[in-house]
Enzyme design. Structure first.
Site, mmCIF file in Angstrom:
data_model
loop_
_atom_site.group_PDB
_atom_site.id
_atom_site.type_symbol
_atom_site.label_atom_id
_atom_site.label_comp_id
_atom_site.label_asym_id
_atom_site.label_seq_id
_atom_site.Cartn_x
_atom_site.Cartn_y
_atom_site.Cartn_z
ATOM 1 N N GLU A 128 0.835 -1.205 0.000
ATOM 2 C CA GLU A 128 0.000 0.000 0.000
ATOM 3 C C GLU A 128 0.868 1.252 0.000
ATOM 4 O OE1 GLU A 128 -2.841 -0.429 3.202
ATOM 5 O OE2 GLU A 128 -3.923 -1.972 2.066
ATOM 6 N N CYS A 187 -1.794 -4.756 -5.471
ATOM 7 C CA CYS A 187 -2.282 -5.987 -4.836
ATOM 8 C C CYS A 187 -1.212 -7.077 -4.845
ATOM 9 C CB CYS A 187 -3.498 -6.526 -5.586
ATOM 10 S SG CYS A 187 -4.946 -5.485 -5.533
ATOM 11 N N GLU A 193 -1.470 -10.189 -5.828
ATOM 12 C CA GLU A 193 -1.460 -10.988 -7.058
ATOM 13 C C GLU A 193 -0.619 -10.308 -8.133
ATOM 14 O OE1 GLU A 193 -4.000 -10.037 -5.216
ATOM 15 O OE2 GLU A 193 -5.745 -11.319 -5.444
#
Ligand code: THU
Length: 140
Positions: free
Chosen positions: A53, A62, A64
């Site tokens: 973040e 993210c 992934e």
């Protein structure tokens, strides 16, 4: 765990263990929603990712996508399976942006979604993102 889409239960379990372990490295001070991902390449390598973040929020990446981008950077382009783990009270599906990014490389990637309580759910990327836009849609 059970076999799914040609990947054995043992392999899925090992991806889950890896995603759980790496999840501890997530940088999620704003959402407090730590995510870990483990991506299995055709060569048998397991590439990990966490969500990273940012104070601007919009620069957040993210887990992934971190895994896919790391894999590409390391020279791996073919993927067999992905496991994603959160501490939600149910298995959480990859977001729309991650679905599109994964579809670039394996449009029907088998995915295991799991949480820290031990709930699991298998799904394929083709089910999560049908009617995909991809390289073959470009015209000369
Ligand atoms: N997040 C992931 O890393 N993967 C997902 O599949 C869902 C959302 C992250 C992004 C952000 O850091 C936090 O979870 C809350 O959205």
């Amino acid at each position: 765990m059970e076999d799914y889409r040609g990947i054995s239960a043992d392999v899925w379990q090992s991806l889950l263990d890896t995603a759980l372990a790496v999840r501890k490295n997530a940088h999620a001070p704003y959402s407090n929603f730590q995510v870990g991902a483990a991506l299995l390449t055709d060569e048998g390598e397991v590439i990990v990712g966490v969500n990273v973040e940012n104070a601007t929020f919009g620069a957040t990446v993210c887990a992934e996508r971190t895994a896919v981008q790391t894999a590409i950077t390391m020279g791996f382009k073919k993927f067999k399976a992905l496991c994603v783990v959160t501490h939600a009270d149910h298995p959480v599906a990859p977001c729309g942006i991650c679905r599109q990014v994964m579809a670039e490389f394996q449009p029907d990637l088998p995915i295991l979604m799991a949480n820290t309580k031990g709930d699991t759910l298998y799904v394929s990327l083709g089910e999560l993102l049908p009617h995909q836009f991809g390289q073959s849609d470009f015209v000369d």
